[in-house]
Design a protein around this motif. Structure first.
Motif, PDB file in Angstrom:
ATOM      1  N   ASN A 185       0.819  -1.216   0.000  1.00 56.18           N
ATOM      2  CA  ASN A 185       0.000   0.000   0.000  1.00 56.18           C
ATOM      3  C   ASN A 185       0.848   1.259   0.000  1.00 56.18           C
ATOM      4  N   LEU A 186       1.992   1.198   0.669  1.00 54.92           N
ATOM      5  CA  LEU A 186       2.856   2.367   0.777  1.00 54.92           C
ATOM      6  C   LEU A 186       3.344   2.835  -0.593  1.00 54.92           C
ATOM      7  N   ILE A 187       3.595   1.918  -1.500  1.00 57.90           N
ATOM      8  CA  ILE A 187       4.077   2.304  -2.827  1.00 57.90           C
ATOM      9  C   ILE A 187       3.066   3.215  -3.513  1.00 57.90           C
ATOM     10  N   GLY A 188       1.780   2.870  -3.408  1.00 53.17           N
ATOM     11  CA  GLY A 188       0.742   3.725  -3.981  1.00 53.17           C
ATOM     12  C   GLY A 188       0.656   5.067  -3.289  1.00 53.17           C
ATOM     13  N   ILE A 189       0.794   5.059  -1.969  1.00 49.88           N
ATOM     14  CA  ILE A 189       0.727   6.304  -1.196  1.00 49.88           C
ATOM     15  C   ILE A 189       1.892   7.226  -1.548  1.00 49.88           C
ATOM     16  N   CYS A 190       3.099   6.663  -1.653  1.00 48.50           N
ATOM     17  CA  CYS A 190       4.273   7.471  -2.004  1.00 48.50           C
ATOM     18  C   CYS A 190       4.141   8.049  -3.413  1.00 48.50           C
ATOM     19  N   SER A 191       3.568   7.279  -4.324  1.00 49.75           N
ATOM     20  CA  SER A 191       3.346   7.774  -5.688  1.00 49.75           C
ATOM     21  C   SER A 191       2.385   8.960  -5.669  1.00 49.75           C
ATOM     22  N   PHE A 192       1.299   8.821  -4.909  1.00 49.28           N
ATOM     23  CA  PHE A 192       0.296   9.888  -4.810  1.00 49.28           C
ATOM     24  C   PHE A 192       0.901  11.161  -4.212  1.00 49.28           C
ATOM     25  N   LEU A 193       1.691  11.017  -3.150  1.00 45.76           N
ATOM     26  CA  LEU A 193       2.247  12.184  -2.466  1.00 45.76           C
ATOM     27  C   LEU A 193       3.357  12.866  -3.251  1.00 45.76           C
ATOM     28  N   SER A 194       4.170  12.074  -3.953  1.00 43.37           N
ATOM     29  CA  SER A 194       5.355  12.627  -4.615  1.00 43.37           C
ATOM     30  C   SER A 194       5.112  13.067  -6.052  1.00 43.37           C
ATOM     31  N   GLY A 195       4.130  12.459  -6.700  1.00 41.42           N
ATOM     32  CA  GLY A 195       3.923  12.728  -8.125  1.00 41.42           C
ATOM     33  C   GLY A 195       4.749  11.842  -9.025  1.00 41.42           C
ATOM     34  N   ALA A 196       5.638  11.023  -8.457  1.00 44.58           N
ATOM     35  CA  ALA A 196       6.419  10.074  -9.254  1.00 44.58           C
ATOM     36  C   ALA A 196       5.503   8.947  -9.728  1.00 44.58           C
ATOM     37  N   VAL A 197       5.670   8.535 -10.965  1.00 44.69           N
ATOM     38  CA  VAL A 197       4.822   7.499 -11.552  1.00 44.69           C
ATOM     39  C   VAL A 197       5.478   6.137 -11.376  1.00 44.69           C
ATOM     40  N   VAL A 198       4.716   5.181 -10.880  1.00 42.64           N
ATOM     41  CA  VAL A 198       5.196   3.807 -10.741  1.00 42.64           C
ATOM     42  C   VAL A 198       4.859   3.030 -12.002  1.00 42.64           C
ATOM     43  N   SER A 222      12.269   9.338  -0.215  1.00 40.79           N
ATOM     44  CA  SER A 222      12.276   9.807   1.171  1.00 40.79           C
ATOM     45  C   SER A 222      11.026   9.354   1.917  1.00 40.79           C
ATOM     46  N   CYS A 223       9.884   9.460   1.249  1.00 39.77           N
ATOM     47  CA  CYS A 223       8.616   9.033   1.844  1.00 39.77           C
ATOM     48  C   CYS A 223       8.656   7.538   2.147  1.00 39.77           C
ATOM     49  N   PHE A 224       9.179   6.760   1.223  1.00 38.58           N
ATOM     50  CA  PHE A 224       9.245   5.306   1.385  1.00 38.58           C
ATOM     51  C   PHE A 224      10.150   4.930   2.550  1.00 38.58           C
ATOM     52  N   GLU A 225      11.358   5.478   2.574  1.00 45.97           N
ATOM     53  CA  GLU A 225      12.324   5.145   3.627  1.00 45.97           C
ATOM     54  C   GLU A 225      11.798   5.543   5.008  1.00 45.97           C
ATOM     55  N   ARG A 226      11.283   6.750   5.098  1.00 45.09           N
ATOM     56  CA  ARG A 226      10.790   7.259   6.381  1.00 45.09           C
ATOM     57  C   ARG A 226       9.609   6.417   6.887  1.00 45.09           C
ATOM     58  N   SER A 227       8.691   6.091   5.984  1.00 45.81           N
ATOM     59  CA  SER A 227       7.481   5.372   6.379  1.00 45.81           C
ATOM     60  C   SER A 227       7.774   3.928   6.768  1.00 45.81           C
ATOM     61  N   VAL A 228       8.663   3.263   6.029  1.00 44.81           N
ATOM     62  CA  VAL A 228       9.008   1.884   6.370  1.00 44.81           C
ATOM     63  C   VAL A 228       9.688   1.826   7.731  1.00 44.81           C
ATOM     64  N   SER A 229      10.617   2.742   7.976  1.00 42.94           N
ATOM     65  CA  SER A 229      11.299   2.772   9.272  1.00 42.94           C
ATOM     66  C   SER A 229      10.304   2.994  10.402  1.00 42.94           C
ATOM     67  N   ARG A 230       9.349   3.898  10.186  1.00 49.51           N
ATOM     68  CA  ARG A 230       8.343   4.178  11.207  1.00 49.51           C
ATOM     69  C   ARG A 230       7.458   2.947  11.455  1.00 49.51           C
ATOM     70  N   HIS A 231       7.098   2.258  10.387  1.00 45.54           N
ATOM     71  CA  HIS A 231       6.256   1.051  10.513  1.00 45.54           C
ATOM     72  C   HIS A 231       6.974  -0.043  11.296  1.00 45.54           C
ATOM     73  N   ILE A 232       8.245  -0.273  10.962  1.00 44.69           N
ATOM     74  CA  ILE A 232       8.998  -1.329  11.650  1.00 44.69           C
ATOM     75  C   ILE A 232       9.140  -1.009  13.127  1.00 44.69           C
ATOM     76  N   ALA A 233       9.484   0.235  13.446  1.00 47.16           N
ATOM     77  CA  ALA A 233       9.647   0.631  14.851  1.00 47.16           C
ATOM     78  C   ALA A 233       8.336   0.508  15.612  1.00 47.16           C
ATOM     79  N   ALA A 234       7.219   0.863  14.961  1.00 43.97           N
ATOM     80  CA  ALA A 234       5.921   0.828  15.633  1.00 43.97           C
ATOM     81  C   ALA A 234       5.426  -0.593  15.858  1.00 43.97           C
ATOM     82  N   THR A 235       5.706  -1.501  14.921  1.00 42.84           N
ATOM     83  CA  THR A 235       5.173  -2.862  15.029  1.00 42.84           C
ATOM     84  C   THR A 235       6.105  -3.831  15.750  1.00 42.84           C
ATOM     85  N   ARG A 236       7.412  -3.503  15.822  1.00 41.83           N
ATOM     86  CA  ARG A 236       8.359  -4.429  16.450  1.00 41.83           C
ATOM     87  C   ARG A 236       9.035  -3.854  17.689  1.00 41.83           C
ATOM     88  N   GLY A 237       8.834  -2.567  17.920  1.00 36.71           N
ATOM     89  CA  GLY A 237       9.446  -1.943  19.088  1.00 36.71           C
ATOM     90  C   GLY A 237      10.833  -1.388  18.836  1.00 36.71           C
TER      91      GLY A 237
END
Length: 299
Positions: free
Chosen positions: A31-44, A70-85
């Motif tokens: 889902n994040l790939i679609g969200i990052c595309s929407f926010l950045s304007g980059a086309v997947v 940047s959106c992808f890296e930041r969001s994945v790191s946040r997800h991992i920290a939130a779900t695994r501690g």
């Protein structure tokens, strides 16, 4: 008018061995790939999510693609920290390979989608749930893999705007996505944002696509080799720091990089890259400059 380019975005699996550890992680990144595309304007154009790293083919301006990264890296790191501690030892440091050569673009476009099969999973790329391999050069009617349940029944997608607020937040709690985007089983369908026609135009014909998807080891090694050069050698940080100080002393008479102006720091980065093939991330740390500037200067 700003020019748009093709970029191959990927990460070093050695630095992110625990990138994906459960289905929840796959769903989040999907889902994040679609969200990052929407926010950045980059086309997947295509993607494949592997256990240790992603591969994504993007098209856009440099700034759009950097925003996606940047959106992808930041969001994945946040997800991992939130779900695994903790970050669980995962370093999400994505590389961007600017692809200009048309023949190499075909090679990369094929490489991205065949990842699950190439890496030894018991699945053909066009049946892989966490990639876009099922979308290209298809003859209607066909059913994408995301619309089939475990009993091969077809699931009907729903529009984002027709979902309950809690359901929308479970998919994207921080971003309001287009109301007409289609969702099935909690997954944002890639058809909402993946440019299938642009991907197909890279190859032009069904037969050309077949040829590159079935390319041999030599074609695969060409992409692997280019990625290896971009990722560079991950020298031990202490050793790399000493190499940097010694080189700075030899070139500029001081071991303290902080005393150097930007031009000299850039030259130092170039010499380190030439001598030791260090990664862009490590070079940026050593010479105390933004990684984006290092990449632009050295590419």
């Amino acid at each position: 008018m700003k020019r748009v380019f093709f970029y191959h975005m990927y990460a070093d699996g050695a630095c992110a061995r625990n990138f994906i550890v459960c289905e929840e992680d796959y769903r989040y990144v999907f889902n994040l790939i679609g969200i990052c595309s929407f926010l950045s304007g980059a086309v997947v154009l295509a993607f494949s999510i592997e256990d240790t790293h992603p591969h994504i083919l993007l098209r856009g301006t440099y700034m759009q693609v950097i925003a996606f990264k940047s959106c992808f890296e930041r969001s994945v790191s946040r997800h991992i920290a939130a779900t695994r501690g903790t970050l669980d030892g995962v370093v999400i440091d994505c590389m961007l390979d600017h692809v200009e050569d048309e023949e190499y673009l075909k090679n990369v476009a094929a490489y991205v989608i065949i990842q699950p099969t190439k890496d030894g999973k018991s699945v053909m790329y066009h049946d892989y749930r966490w990639g876009t391999g099922c979308m290209y050069f298809r003859t209607d009617p066909y059913v994408p893999v995301w619309l089939l349940d475990s009993d091969c029944n077809v699931i009907k997608p729903v529009k984002m705007g027709d979902m309950k607020s809690a359901e929308r937040k479970a998919i994207s709690s921080r971003v309001t996505l287009p109301q007409d985007w289609l969702v099935v089983d909690g997954l944002i369908l890639p058809q909402n944002y993946v440019d299938v026609k642009a991907y197909e135009s890279i190859f032009g014909t069904h037969n050309c696509y077949r040829t590159f998807v079935g390319a041999g080891r030599k074609k695969l090694m060409e992409v692997n080799g280019r990625m290896a050069v971009a990722m560079g050698v991950m020298m031990d940080d202490l050793e790399a720091r000493e190499k940097c100080r010694d080189l700075s002393k030899r070139l500029f008479g001081t071991r303290d990089v902080r005393r150097l102006d930007v031009q000299r720091r850039m030259r130092l980065a170039a010499e380190l890259m030439n001598d030791y093939r260090l990664s862009y991330r490590q070079l940026a740390t050593l010479v105390r400059l933004p990684e984006s500037e290092i990449r632009m200067f050295l590419k």
